[in-house]
Design a protein around this motif. Structure first.
Motif, PDB file in Angstrom:
ATOM      1  N   ARG A 221       0.837  -1.213   0.000  1.00 23.98           N
ATOM      2  CA  ARG A 221       0.000   0.000   0.000  1.00 23.98           C
ATOM      3  C   ARG A 221       0.864   1.253   0.000  1.00 23.98           C
ATOM      4  O   ARG A 221       0.563   2.230  -0.700  1.00 23.98           O
ATOM      5  CB  ARG A 221      -0.934  -0.015   1.213  1.00 23.98           C
ATOM      6  N   GLU A 222       1.955   1.226   0.760  1.00 26.75           N
ATOM      7  CA  GLU A 222       2.831   2.397   0.818  1.00 26.75           C
ATOM      8  C   GLU A 222       3.562   2.609  -0.515  1.00 26.75           C
ATOM      9  O   GLU A 222       3.743   3.754  -0.958  1.00 26.75           O
ATOM     10  CB  GLU A 222       3.826   2.226   1.957  1.00 26.75           C
ATOM     11  N   ILE A 223       3.958   1.517  -1.154  1.00 29.52           N
ATOM     12  CA  ILE A 223       4.625   1.641  -2.455  1.00 29.52           C
ATOM     13  C   ILE A 223       3.634   2.108  -3.515  1.00 29.52           C
ATOM     14  O   ILE A 223       3.981   2.901  -4.403  1.00 29.52           O
ATOM     15  CB  ILE A 223       5.268   0.297  -2.845  1.00 29.52           C
ATOM     16  N   LEU A 224       2.404   1.658  -3.419  1.00 27.41           N
ATOM     17  CA  LEU A 224       1.376   2.125  -4.350  1.00 27.41           C
ATOM     18  C   LEU A 224       1.182   3.633  -4.201  1.00 27.41           C
ATOM     19  O   LEU A 224       1.075   4.354  -5.208  1.00 27.41           O
ATOM     20  CB  LEU A 224       0.063   1.392  -4.086  1.00 27.41           C
ATOM     21  N   ALA A 225       1.149   4.108  -2.953  1.00 26.33           N
ATOM     22  CA  ALA A 225       1.013   5.552  -2.731  1.00 26.33           C
ATOM     23  C   ALA A 225       2.220   6.304  -3.278  1.00 26.33           C
ATOM     24  O   ALA A 225       2.075   7.381  -3.874  1.00 26.33           O
ATOM     25  CB  ALA A 225       0.840   5.830  -1.239  1.00 26.33           C
ATOM     26  N   LEU A 226       3.415   5.743  -3.093  1.00 27.81           N
ATOM     27  CA  LEU A 226       4.625   6.379  -3.622  1.00 27.81           C
ATOM     28  C   LEU A 226       4.592   6.430  -5.144  1.00 27.81           C
ATOM     29  O   LEU A 226       5.023   7.423  -5.751  1.00 27.81           O
ATOM     30  CB  LEU A 226       5.858   5.605  -3.146  1.00 27.81           C
ATOM     31  N   SER A 227       4.073   5.375  -5.773  1.00 27.19           N
ATOM     32  CA  SER A 227       4.025   5.333  -7.240  1.00 27.19           C
ATOM     33  C   SER A 227       3.082   6.381  -7.819  1.00 27.19           C
ATOM     34  O   SER A 227       3.159   6.676  -9.015  1.00 27.19           O
ATOM     35  CB  SER A 227       3.594   3.937  -7.708  1.00 27.19           C
ATOM     36  N   LYS A 228       2.210   6.941  -6.998  1.00 28.00           N
ATOM     37  CA  LYS A 228       1.251   7.940  -7.473  1.00 28.00           C
ATOM     38  C   LYS A 228       1.752   9.373  -7.299  1.00 28.00           C
ATOM     39  O   LYS A 228       1.043  10.316  -7.622  1.00 28.00           O
ATOM     40  CB  LYS A 228      -0.085   7.768  -6.751  1.00 28.00           C
ATOM     41  N   THR A 229       2.974   9.523  -6.774  1.00 27.44           N
ATOM     42  CA  THR A 229       3.541  10.858  -6.640  1.00 27.44           C
ATOM     43  C   THR A 229       4.024  11.354  -7.998  1.00 27.44           C
ATOM     44  O   THR A 229       4.222  10.564  -8.933  1.00 27.44           O
ATOM     45  CB  THR A 229       4.706  10.854  -5.643  1.00 27.44           C
ATOM     46  N   HIS A 230       4.241  12.666  -8.100  1.00 24.34           N
ATOM     47  CA  HIS A 230       4.618  13.268  -9.381  1.00 24.34           C
ATOM     48  C   HIS A 230       5.912  12.682  -9.915  1.00 24.34           C
ATOM     49  O   HIS A 230       6.087  12.560 -11.141  1.00 24.34           O
ATOM     50  CB  HIS A 230       4.771  14.778  -9.221  1.00 24.34           C
ATOM     51  N   ARG A 231       6.804  12.273  -9.042  1.00 25.98           N
ATOM     52  CA  ARG A 231       8.116  11.762  -9.466  1.00 25.98           C
ATOM     53  C   ARG A 231       7.998  10.447 -10.237  1.00 25.98           C
ATOM     54  O   ARG A 231       8.822  10.148 -11.103  1.00 25.98           O
ATOM     55  CB  ARG A 231       9.006  11.588  -8.232  1.00 25.98           C
ATOM     56  N   TYR A 232       6.977   9.642  -9.908  1.00 26.48           N
ATOM     57  CA  TYR A 232       6.882   8.302 -10.480  1.00 26.48           C
ATOM     58  C   TYR A 232       5.617   8.048 -11.309  1.00 26.48           C
ATOM     59  O   TYR A 232       5.647   7.201 -12.209  1.00 26.48           O
ATOM     60  CB  TYR A 232       6.944   7.256  -9.361  1.00 26.48           C
ATOM     61  N   GLN A 233       4.526   8.723 -11.018  1.00 22.03           N
ATOM     62  CA  GLN A 233       3.255   8.373 -11.633  1.00 22.03           C
ATOM     63  C   GLN A 233       3.283   8.341 -13.163  1.00 22.03           C
ATOM     64  O   GLN A 233       2.807   7.360 -13.770  1.00 22.03           O
ATOM     65  CB  GLN A 233       2.152   9.320 -11.155  1.00 22.03           C
ATOM     66  N   PRO A 234       3.836   9.356 -13.848  1.00 19.52           N
ATOM     67  CA  PRO A 234       3.819   9.307 -15.319  1.00 19.52           C
ATOM     68  C   PRO A 234       4.581   8.112 -15.881  1.00 19.52           C
ATOM     69  O   PRO A 234       4.156   7.505 -16.872  1.00 19.52           O
ATOM     70  CB  PRO A 234       4.474  10.634 -15.726  1.00 19.52           C
ATOM     71  N   VAL A 235       5.705   7.773 -15.253  1.00 21.10           N
ATOM     72  CA  VAL A 235       6.523   6.661 -15.759  1.00 21.10           C
ATOM     73  C   VAL A 235       5.869   5.326 -15.439  1.00 21.10           C
ATOM     74  O   VAL A 235       5.791   4.433 -16.295  1.00 21.10           O
ATOM     75  CB  VAL A 235       7.944   6.718 -15.167  1.00 21.10           C
TER      76      VAL A 235
END
Length: 366
Positions: A221-235
């Motif tokens: 769940r925490e990694i999913l939230a991190l993946s939705k940040t601007h740094r990672y979400q587009p990629v």
């Protein structure tokens, strides 16, 4: 030519042994405690030496290890040119490998930095990730480690049941399915009554497994939230469109590699991933290829392997390529798996690099 102080350091958890030299002078050996006060003493020693000699630069090198990049941050913060070297790219003689000591290691590093400063030799330096990438790595890496512990616990549970002759019946199906877990619970209640101590051990293993599985879900769940940040979400959004690639695989790929533009071509990427074949050549013998080098982050190879198997099962084109490679050498199917891992890694790199450049994700990072 400006005077340059060169330092080769053998760094350990408790101490730092350095070989210090001004130009071609005979090196001096110093040892410092690897703590806040010890490193401060080392910094004062280097600054004092620079004042006394009138040197314009201090170039400091040490090998990458589990201690991280704290020393690099401190040295660059006081104006020292610091480089962290890749141990796998440092050539060592057979004699050195047999008589490995801290002073010898520090001297070898000093020789490398001398060759760089005085002769312009290339340093085998690694890319230093920015602070945000380092922090994100910690979370993703601990998720991979928790998964490894779960695999070990499951193997221990199955081994304990086998030692007591409690082998699962065929109708239970695959290990760790819903039916298998029900059968396991039944054995805890009935099958282990004549083995009280083994039952206690099994109960302990099951409790540990449940706790780790819950921790794994929390980390997901925490990694999913991190993946939705601007740094990672587009990629991540583009990477998960590739068959076999999920959120965890994408996040391991991005946190381990960081700025994808640092790789000039797919060969550089394959070498970094450790998926390039080793090479053996001597005299008139032709270049012979051996096993893959296994350089680079093993966690990334792990998720690429899992994702590649998924692609082989679900992607007809990938399945066809895999079958064609296996047909050449049916006894060495691993070659086909490694080829699939390399193809997937390169494809993810192309996709990720394009999005990073379009979004300017690393453009502002110094």
């Amino acid at each position: 030519m400006n005077k340059v102080i060169m330092v080769g350091a053998d760094v350990h958890d408790k101490n730092i042994l350095v070989k210090v030299s001004l130009g071609k002078e005979q090196p001096r050996e110093k040892s410092f405690a690897n703590n806040c006060s010890g490193r401060e003493v080392m910094y004062r020693y280097l600054m004092r030496m620079r004042e006394q000699t009138g040197a314009g630069r201090i170039v400091f090198v040490y090998e990458a290890s589990a201690i991280g990049f704290g020393l690099y941050d401190e040295l660059t913060g006081i104006g020292v040119d610091c480089y962290v070297l890749a141990p796998t790219n440092i050539t060592r003689s057979v004699r050195h490998r047999r008589r490995k000591t801290d002073p010898a290691d520090a001297l070898r590093l000093l020789e490398i930095v001398r060759g760089h400063v005085l002769a312009g030799n290339e340093l085998p330096a690694i890319w230093i990730p920015d602070q945000a990438t380092r922090e994100d790595r910690e979370l993703v890496r601990i998720r991979i480690d928790v998964g490894k512990k779960i695999v070990v616990l499951k193997a221990q549970i199955v081994a304990l049941l086998n030692r007591k002759g409690l082998r699962k019946p065929a109708e239970v199906g695959k290990n760790w399915s819903v039916r298998h877990r029900r059968w396991l619970g039944k054995n805890l209640e009935e099958g282990m009554t004549q083995y009280p101590r083994s039952r206690q051990a099994l109960e302990s293993l099951v409790r540990q497994l449940r706790a780790l599985e819950e921790e794994e879900r929390t980390l997901d769940r925490e990694i999913l939230a991190l993946s939705k940040t601007h740094r990672y979400q587009p990629v991540v959004k583009e990477l998960v469109r590739l068959k076999g690639v999920g959120i965890l695989t994408a996040m391991v790929f991005l946190t381990e590699l960081g700025d994808l533009s640092r790789f000039g071509n797919r060969r550089e990427l394959g070498a970094y991933l450790g998926l390039a074949p080793s090479s053996y050549e001597s005299g008139e013998r032709n270049d012979r290829k051996g096993h893959i080098t296994h350089d680079g982050p093993y966690r990334l190879r792990k998720v690429l392997c899992q994702a590649s198997w998924s692609r082989v099962r679900t992607d007809p084109d990938e399945k066809q390529v895999y079958a064609r490679i296996v047909a050449r050498n049916p006894k060495k199917k691993k070659i086909a798996v490694v080829a699939a891992m390399r193809r997937l890694g390169i494809r993810m790199w192309h996709v990720g690099l394009r999005v990073q450049q379009e979004e300017g994700i690393f453009a502002q990072v110094a």
